[in-house]
Design an enzyme around this catalytic site. Structure first.
Site, short mmCIF file in Angstrom:
data_model
loop_
_atom_site.label_atom_id
_atom_site.label_comp_id
_atom_site.label_asym_id
_atom_site.label_seq_id
_atom_site.Cartn_x
_atom_site.Cartn_y
_atom_site.Cartn_z
CB SER A 148 -24.33 -121.91 -4.43
OG SER A 148 -25.03 -122.96 -3.62
CD GLU A 161 -25.56 -127.63 -1.85
OE1 GLU A 161 -25.44 -128.66 -2.39
OE2 GLU A 161 -26.01 -127.60 -0.49
CE1 TYR A 196 -28.18 -124.53 -8.07
CE2 TYR A 196 -26.69 -124.93 -5.81
CZ TYR A 196 -27.54 -124.09 -6.69
OH TYR A 196 -27.39 -122.82 -6.05
#
Ligand code: F7E
Length: 326
Positions: free
Chosen positions: A126, A128, A150
């Site tokens: 991801s 992120e 996360y």
């Protein structure tokens, strides 16, 4: 007939990928977690050709059993606690499922696949992971600086995927996907939360929508385009990692404005209330991806524009809310 096993089959990407692979002639098997998972029935109705096998990313034995039963050619790990805000509230669970879950699945593949392991593995990494970005735009070599439990768990999963490729010669790829949305997106994510609220405001069912940080910028693409990149990654002669993105960034504010405009509402600020509950302890301020490696090596390019994406989500939500009224 090639066989694909997908974790996270009931999520947005799982459904698009199942459709895509089915269209390519695959037998598609989905890992389904939990006892009497209510989503099994929805799956049977929406994607009747998908076979479901029980298992959980938190349970190695169940992953081994699922692999032995399925005998897959390809495994797509899309399962995760994927909501960043929730990961701050349940960090340990997130680390276990989103992070250690990757390790368990790779270990299961290593054990079941044996020598000359034929199983190809895709990890849903991801954007992120870039977090507090070190450079803009972000590419496959940009250093990682996650800003949430996360993001940290995804970094672990990403590094573990690379380790298994380098240590055991597994065909393991990591797709670093930037935000990707669709009418199937969960209502907890900002895009769908907004388009659903716009539809309800338009129909007089709701007065306002409470949101957090409108200044955050994201590179938003269409999930249907992005799952094709996953499949392309597993179809190459050699495994590698790829950024998948549109190369354009927009503030949450822009998304909100466009979504209201798509419903014919221009004075959007009247309907938006800022609520501190939706701010995160640490924010990822700006993401924009450089997908030129995917373009040159996979021949992948996004097809749907930002405007088309927002409009399709708003139109779909208005349709859903109208149907409920009948
Ligand atoms: O937030 C801001 C929020 O929850 C986007 C996941 O698929 O993409 C997703 O992660 C931005 C953030 O997605 C609200 O602070 C403002 O800056 O839609 P989101 P995300 O956190 O970017 C990545 C690539 C993943 O891998 C993840 O799994 O919007 N924001 N107000 C809000 N966000 C939400 N959810 N709700 C609000 O009210």
């Amino acid at each position: 007939m090639p066989t694909a096993l997908i974790t996270g089959i009931t999520g947005q990407d799982g459904q698009y990928l199942a459709e895509h692979l089915h269209g390519e002639g695959y037998r598609v098997v989905g890992l389904i977690t939990g006892q009497r998972n209510p989503r099994s029935e929805t799956m049977a109705a929406d994607l009747p050709y998908v076979e479901l096998v029980p298992g959980d990313l938190a349970d190695l034995a169940s992953l081994i059993a699922a692999l032995e039963y399925t005998q897959p050619d390809e495994v797509y790990n899309l399962g995760a606690i994927s909501f960043v805000a929730l990961s701050f509230k349940q960090p340990e669970l997130t680390a276990n499922v989103t992070g250690l879950g990757v390790l368990r699945l790779l270990e299961a593949i290593r054990l079941v696949g044996g020598v000359n392991n034929p199983i190809r593995f895709y990890q849903a990494s991801s954007s992120e992971m870039f977090g507090k970005v070190r450079e803009t735009p972000q590419n496959e070599l940009t250093p990682l600086h996650p800003r949430s439990p996360y993001g940290s768990a995804k970094v672990f999963g990403h590094n573990t995927t690379v380790n298994y490729r380098e240590s055991y010669g597994l065909y393991a790829c990591s797709g670093i996907l930037f935000n990707h949305e669709s009418p199937r997106r969960g209502l907890e994510f900002v895009t769908r939360k907004v388009t659903n609220a716009v539809a309800r405001i338009k129909l007089g069912l709701q007065d306002e929508v409470a949101l957090g940080n409108l200044d955050a910028k994201r590179d938003w693409g269409f999930a249907g385009d992005y799952v094709q990149a996953m499949h392309l990654m597993l179809s190459q002669p050699e495994p590698d990692d790829y950024v998948i993105a549109t190369g354009q960034t927009h503030a949450v504010r822009d998304f909100v404005q466009l979504a209201f405009a798509a419903a014919g509402i221009d004075d959007w600020e009247r309907y938006v209330r800022i609520d501190p509950r939706f701010f995160r302890p640490a924010e990822v301020d700006l993401l924009v991806g450089d997908a030129s490696k995917a373009a040159s090596e996979l021949g992948w390019e996004p097809q749907m524009s930002f405007e088309e994406l927002v409009t399709s989500m708003v139109t779909n939500d208005i349709e859903i809310e109208r149907r409920k009224l009948k």
